[in-house]
Each structure stands twice: as C-alpha cells, then as structure tokens.
Write a protein that holds these residues in place. Structure first.
Motif, PDB file in Angstrom:
ATOM      1  N   MET A   1       0.846  -1.172   0.000  1.00  0.00           N
ATOM      2  CA  MET A   1       0.000   0.000   0.000  1.00  0.00           C
ATOM      3  C   MET A   1       0.898   1.243   0.000  1.00  0.00           C
ATOM      4  O   MET A   1       1.766   1.392   0.839  1.00  0.00           O
ATOM      5  N   ASN A   2       0.688   2.109  -0.949  1.00  0.00           N
ATOM      6  CA  ASN A   2       1.509   3.308  -1.084  1.00  0.00           C
ATOM      7  C   ASN A   2       0.647   4.539  -0.838  1.00  0.00           C
ATOM      8  O   ASN A   2       0.064   5.089  -1.760  1.00  0.00           O
ATOM      9  N   ARG A   3       0.563   4.948   0.416  1.00  0.00           N
ATOM     10  CA  ARG A   3      -0.264   6.111   0.767  1.00  0.00           C
ATOM     11  C   ARG A   3       0.508   7.391   0.596  1.00  0.00           C
ATOM     12  O   ARG A   3       1.688   7.459   0.901  1.00  0.00           O
ATOM     13  N   ARG A   4      -0.200   8.407   0.136  1.00  0.00           N
ATOM     14  CA  ARG A   4       0.370   9.753   0.038  1.00  0.00           C
ATOM     15  C   ARG A   4      -0.615  10.716   0.680  1.00  0.00           C
ATOM     16  O   ARG A   4      -1.806  10.658   0.406  1.00  0.00           O
ATOM     17  N   TYR A   5      -0.090  11.565   1.507  1.00  0.00           N
ATOM     18  CA  TYR A   5      -0.916  12.565   2.181  1.00  0.00           C
ATOM     19  C   TYR A   5      -0.556  13.974   1.730  1.00  0.00           C
ATOM     20  O   TYR A   5      -1.397  14.854   1.725  1.00  0.00           O
ATOM     21  N   LEU A   6       0.715  14.169   1.379  1.00  0.00           N
ATOM     22  CA  LEU A   6       1.228  15.481   1.010  1.00  0.00           C
ATOM     23  C   LEU A   6       1.490  15.523  -0.485  1.00  0.00           C
ATOM     24  O   LEU A   6       2.087  14.616  -1.041  1.00  0.00           O
ATOM     25  N   SER A   7       1.030  16.587  -1.134  1.00  0.00           N
ATOM     26  CA  SER A   7       1.268  16.708  -2.575  1.00  0.00           C
ATOM     27  C   SER A   7       2.422  17.651  -2.886  1.00  0.00           C
ATOM     28  O   SER A   7       3.081  17.506  -3.911  1.00  0.00           O
ATOM     29  N   ALA A   8       2.673  18.629  -2.007  1.00  0.00           N
ATOM     30  CA  ALA A   8       3.756  19.590  -2.255  1.00  0.00           C
ATOM     31  C   ALA A   8       4.117  20.281  -0.953  1.00  0.00           C
ATOM     32  O   ALA A   8       3.307  20.357  -0.026  1.00  0.00           O
ATOM     33  N   VAL A   9       5.335  20.790  -0.927  1.00  0.00           N
ATOM     34  CA  VAL A   9       5.802  21.571   0.213  1.00  0.00           C
ATOM     35  C   VAL A   9       6.657  22.707  -0.329  1.00  0.00           C
ATOM     36  O   VAL A   9       7.387  22.536  -1.305  1.00  0.00           O
ATOM     37  N   GLU A  10       6.501  23.880   0.292  1.00  0.00           N
ATOM     38  CA  GLU A  10       7.295  25.037  -0.132  1.00  0.00           C
ATOM     39  C   GLU A  10       7.712  25.837   1.093  1.00  0.00           C
ATOM     40  O   GLU A  10       6.861  26.288   1.864  1.00  0.00           O
ATOM     41  N   PRO A  11       9.018  26.008   1.288  1.00  0.00           N
ATOM     42  CA  PRO A  11       9.490  26.844   2.389  1.00  0.00           C
ATOM     43  C   PRO A  11       9.379  28.314   1.982  1.00  0.00           C
ATOM     44  O   PRO A  11      10.009  28.753   1.029  1.00  0.00           O
ATOM     45  N   LEU A  12       8.546  29.059   2.678  1.00  0.00           N
ATOM     46  CA  LEU A  12       8.309  30.468   2.369  1.00  0.00           C
ATOM     47  C   LEU A  12       9.196  31.356   3.231  1.00  0.00           C
ATOM     48  O   LEU A  12       9.781  30.894   4.219  1.00  0.00           O
ATOM     49  N   PRO A  13       9.289  32.644   2.903  1.00  0.00           N
ATOM     50  CA  PRO A  13      10.062  33.567   3.748  1.00  0.00           C
ATOM     51  C   PRO A  13       9.539  33.589   5.183  1.00  0.00           C
ATOM     52  O   PRO A  13       8.386  33.244   5.446  1.00  0.00           O
ATOM     53  N   ASP A  14      10.411  34.003   6.083  1.00  0.00           N
ATOM     54  CA  ASP A  14      10.081  34.166   7.500  1.00  0.00           C
ATOM     55  C   ASP A  14       9.727  32.828   8.164  1.00  0.00           C
ATOM     56  O   ASP A  14       8.934  32.782   9.095  1.00  0.00           O
ATOM     57  N   HIS A  15      10.274  31.742   7.655  1.00  0.00           N
ATOM     58  CA  HIS A  15      10.105  30.395   8.207  1.00  0.00           C
ATOM     59  C   HIS A  15       8.646  29.941   8.292  1.00  0.00           C
ATOM     60  O   HIS A  15       8.228  29.322   9.271  1.00  0.00           O
ATOM     61  N   ILE A  16       7.900  30.278   7.258  1.00  0.00           N
ATOM     62  CA  ILE A  16       6.546  29.748   7.106  1.00  0.00           C
ATOM     63  C   ILE A  16       6.642  28.574   6.138  1.00  0.00           C
ATOM     64  O   ILE A  16       7.162  28.714   5.033  1.00  0.00           O
ATOM     65  N   LEU A  17       6.140  27.426   6.547  1.00  0.00           N
ATOM     66  CA  LEU A  17       6.164  26.239   5.700  1.00  0.00           C
ATOM     67  C   LEU A  17       4.779  26.039   5.090  1.00  0.00           C
ATOM     68  O   LEU A  17       3.795  25.903   5.819  1.00  0.00           O
ATOM     69  N   GLN A  18       4.725  26.053   3.770  1.00  0.00           N
ATOM     70  CA  GLN A  18       3.465  25.805   3.070  1.00  0.00           C
ATOM     71  C   GLN A  18       3.417  24.328   2.696  1.00  0.00           C
ATOM     72  O   GLN A  18       4.311  23.819   2.029  1.00  0.00           O
TER      73      GLN A  18
END
Length: 79
Positions: A1-18
């Motif tokens: 079983m290959n589960r995926r929960y996250l489609s993308a990640v982007e480190p934004l300025p001021d240490h905000i993680l999208q």
C-alpha cells in the motif's frame, strides 16, 4: 500500500512552511517557535530551510524529518 498525504511543500520567507495535502487542503505552518529546539535548529540556515522536499508522507530538510501527522499536530498547537 503506497499512501500519500502530502502533494507539495514550499518553504516560504520568514520560516513559514506551506504544505499542500492531496485532499486539496493547504497548511501554512509558522516554524519560528521551533527553531530554538535542538531538533529544528538547523532550519535557521537558509540553505537547509530552502531544501524542503516531500515524498508524500514526510517533509525533509536534510536530516530533519516531519511526518504528516506531526505537521498536523504542530498546526493544532498554533491555535
């Protein structure tokens, strides 16, 4: 079983993680409160911060790894 929960990640300025979830939801997580903790201290380095990637289950910044469950738990603590 290959589960995926996250489609993308982007480190934004001021240490905000999208973080984008496969469900279509988006999380904006303020990582600044965690930067003084030993585990996350390396995220203060701009090169490490900008290295964020996901395999669908974890977000990795070099040797620092966060699971999708941990991300959700951290987001709940913000509120």
């Amino acid at each position: 079983m290959n589960r995926r929960y996250l489609s993308a990640v982007e480190p934004l300025p001021d240490h905000i993680l999208q973080v984008d979830f496969v469900s279509g939801s988006r999380l904006l997580l303020d990582m600044k409160p965690y930067l003084d903790k030993t585990r996350f201290r390396s995220l203060s380095d701009p090169l490490v911060w900008s290295s964020a990637v996901t395999n669908g289950i974890f977000v990795r910044f070099g040797s620092v790894e966060l699971s999708h469950d941990e991300l959700l738990s951290m987001a709940e603590q913000e509120h």
